[in-house]
Design an enzyme around this catalytic site. Structure first.
Site, PDB file in Angstrom:
ATOM      1  N   GLY A  12       0.392   2.911  -2.683  1.00 32.72           N
ATOM      2  CA  GLY A  12      -1.087   2.074  -3.192  1.00 32.72           C
ATOM      3  C   GLY A  12      -2.146   2.437  -1.975  1.00 32.72           C
ATOM      4  O   GLY A  12      -3.329   2.704  -2.064  1.00 32.72           O
ATOM      5  N   ASP A  70      -2.704  -1.516   8.875  1.00 32.49           N
ATOM      6  CA  ASP A  70      -1.644  -2.738   8.881  1.00 32.49           C
ATOM      7  C   ASP A  70      -2.226  -3.979   8.229  1.00 32.49           C
ATOM      8  O   ASP A  70      -3.328  -4.313   8.722  1.00 32.49           O
ATOM      9  CB  ASP A  70      -0.991  -3.037  10.337  1.00 32.49           C
ATOM     10  CG  ASP A  70       0.321  -3.742  10.089  1.00 32.49           C
ATOM     11  OD1 ASP A  70       1.202  -3.417   9.770  1.00 32.49           O
ATOM     12  OD2 ASP A  70       0.469  -4.999  10.281  1.00 32.49           O
ATOM     13  N   ASP A 157      -2.087  -8.037  -5.323  1.00 37.19           N
ATOM     14  CA  ASP A 157      -3.225  -7.928  -5.924  1.00 37.19           C
ATOM     15  C   ASP A 157      -3.490  -8.749  -7.291  1.00 37.19           C
ATOM     16  O   ASP A 157      -4.458  -9.431  -7.550  1.00 37.19           O
ATOM     17  CB  ASP A 157      -3.602  -6.554  -6.240  1.00 37.19           C
ATOM     18  CG  ASP A 157      -4.201  -5.780  -5.333  1.00 37.19           C
ATOM     19  OD1 ASP A 157      -4.503  -6.280  -4.059  1.00 37.19           O
ATOM     20  OD2 ASP A 157      -4.329  -4.601  -5.308  1.00 37.19           O
ATOM     21  N   LYS A 177     -12.469  -1.999  -6.379  1.00 37.83           N
ATOM     22  CA  LYS A 177     -11.550  -2.356  -5.316  1.00 37.83           C
ATOM     23  C   LYS A 177     -12.115  -1.845  -3.876  1.00 37.83           C
ATOM     24  O   LYS A 177     -11.988  -2.477  -2.796  1.00 37.83           O
ATOM     25  CB  LYS A 177     -10.026  -2.210  -5.464  1.00 37.83           C
ATOM     26  CG  LYS A 177      -9.160  -2.690  -4.248  1.00 37.83           C
ATOM     27  CD  LYS A 177      -7.772  -2.922  -4.711  1.00 37.83           C
ATOM     28  CE  LYS A 177      -7.209  -3.478  -3.117  1.00 37.83           C
ATOM     29  NZ  LYS A 177      -5.688  -3.129  -3.221  1.00 37.83           N
ATOM     30  N   HIS A 182     -10.543  -5.694   1.799  1.00 41.75           N
ATOM     31  CA  HIS A 182     -10.412  -5.644   3.299  1.00 41.75           C
ATOM     32  C   HIS A 182     -10.222  -4.208   3.856  1.00 41.75           C
ATOM     33  O   HIS A 182     -10.829  -4.001   4.926  1.00 41.75           O
ATOM     34  CB  HIS A 182      -9.195  -6.682   3.507  1.00 41.75           C
ATOM     35  CG  HIS A 182      -7.818  -6.211   2.616  1.00 41.75           C
ATOM     36  ND1 HIS A 182      -8.150  -6.191   1.242  1.00 41.75           N
ATOM     37  CD2 HIS A 182      -6.705  -5.991   2.984  1.00 41.75           C
ATOM     38  CE1 HIS A 182      -6.959  -5.628   0.723  1.00 41.75           C
ATOM     39  NE2 HIS A 182      -5.890  -5.595   2.011  1.00 41.75           N
TER      40      HIS A 182
HETATM   41  P1  IMP Z   1       2.252  -3.074   6.211  1.00 42.06           P
HETATM   42  O1  IMP Z   1       2.555  -1.758   5.554  1.00 42.06           O
HETATM   43  O2  IMP Z   1       3.164  -3.527   7.030  1.00 42.06           O
HETATM   44  O3  IMP Z   1       0.876  -2.798   6.600  1.00 42.06           O
HETATM   45  O4  IMP Z   1       2.355  -3.872   4.663  1.00 42.06           O
HETATM   46  C1  IMP Z   1       1.062  -4.261   3.822  1.00 42.06           C
HETATM   47  C2  IMP Z   1       1.847  -5.260   2.893  1.00 42.06           C
HETATM   48  O5  IMP Z   1       0.825  -6.328   2.620  1.00 42.06           O
HETATM   49  C3  IMP Z   1       1.725  -4.387   1.522  1.00 42.06           C
HETATM   50  O6  IMP Z   1       3.190  -4.036   1.187  1.00 42.06           O
HETATM   51  C4  IMP Z   1       1.586  -5.653   0.526  1.00 42.06           C
HETATM   52  O7  IMP Z   1       2.457  -6.515   0.300  1.00 42.06           O
HETATM   53  C5  IMP Z   1       0.495  -6.407   1.415  1.00 42.06           C
HETATM   54  N1  IMP Z   1      -1.026  -5.917   1.089  1.00 42.06           N
HETATM   55  C6  IMP Z   1      -1.821  -5.045   2.015  1.00 42.06           C
HETATM   56  N2  IMP Z   1      -2.854  -4.733   1.488  1.00 42.06           N
HETATM   57  C7  IMP Z   1      -2.878  -5.045   0.218  1.00 42.06           C
HETATM   58  C8  IMP Z   1      -3.597  -4.996  -0.914  1.00 42.06           C
HETATM   59  O8  IMP Z   1      -4.704  -4.202  -0.665  1.00 42.06           O
HETATM   60  N3  IMP Z   1      -3.302  -5.296  -1.896  1.00 42.06           N
HETATM   61  C9  IMP Z   1      -2.220  -6.142  -2.276  1.00 42.06           C
HETATM   62  N4  IMP Z   1      -1.157  -6.285  -1.359  1.00 42.06           N
HETATM   63  C10 IMP Z   1      -1.551  -5.862   0.011  1.00 42.06           C
END
Ligand code: IMP
Length: 198
Positions: A12, A70, A157, A177, A182
């Site tokens: 995603g 992140d 989301d 989106k 963010h």
């Molecule tokens: P990372 O890979 O450790 O940065 O984890 C990010 C996690 O935050 C993702 O697996 C989602 O669960 C959540 N997250 C981050 N950005 C989004 C977004 O744009 N939509 C929905 N969930 C998000």
């Protein structure tokens, strides 16, 4: 064409980052193109710290210009949970749906007006030639609703409502989106630094 490595395996995120960077003269690859690189331990205490850890580790392993994201969700009624643990909230191996259902259970007695939350994204860009890191952030404010809505996006989301649009993040098309998120805000701030590396 110069290459940029996206330090992520999250489909995603990669899709969104590719679209956000589409106008730049860059060949974009991701960790899927480097299957031998081991998992980076994200042991920072904040999104920005983890983004820098990931960007540096992957730039050192590949020797290439690297961007890391992140990100996660902070819910005020849960003192900022799941925060930096968003990807692994609840049980290991759970799907996105299981994780947001777990969140909804925790919030079941909290009225809508107290379900304020925000998505945060920290982006880090590491240039191994200059041994230099740049870091930017973006946030979007919203409310956690009690039933999922929409089929786009990923992660939390479907339960994240953007009040001024009257839509959840999962009801926004990918183009919408990428105007509001963010991640879009953090990447937009990073683009001038990225252009200097090209
Ligand atoms: P990372 O890979 O450790 O940065 O984890 C990010 C996690 O935050 C993702 O697996 C989602 O669960 C959540 N997250 C981050 N950005 C989004 C977004 O744009 N939509 C929905 N969930 C998000």
């Amino acid at each position: 064409m110069p290459r940029l490595v996206l330090a992520s395996k999250n489909k995603g995120k990669i899709l969104e980052l590719r679209e956000l960077l589409a106008g730049l003269p860059l060949e974009i690859v991701s960790l899927a193109d480097f299957p031998a690189i081991p998992e980076v331990i994200e042991n920072g205490g904040a999104f920005a710290e983890n983004a820098v850890i990931k960007a540096k580790a992957i730039a050192e392993a590949t020797g290439e210009l690297t961007m890391a994201d992140d990100s996660g969700l902070e819910v005020d009624a849960l003192n900022g949970e799941p925060g930096i643990y968003s990807a692994r909230y609840g049980q290991p191996g759970w799907s996105d749906r299981e994780r947001y259902r777990f969140l909804l259970e925790k919030l079941q007695d909290v009225p809508l007006e107290k379900r304020t939350a925000r998505f945060r994204c920290a982006v880090a860009l590491y240039n191994p030639d200059l041994n230099r890191v740049e870091q930017t952030d973006g946030t979007v404010e919203g409310l956690i609703i009690d039933q999922p809505r929409g089929n786009y996006g990923f992660g939390y989301d479907p339960v994240f409502l953007i009040p001024e649009l009257g839509k959840t993040m999962a009801e926004l098309s990918p183009e919408e989106k990428n105007r509001f998120s963010h991640r879009a805000r953090a990447v937009e701030k990073m683009i001038p630094f990225l252009k200097r590396c090209l």
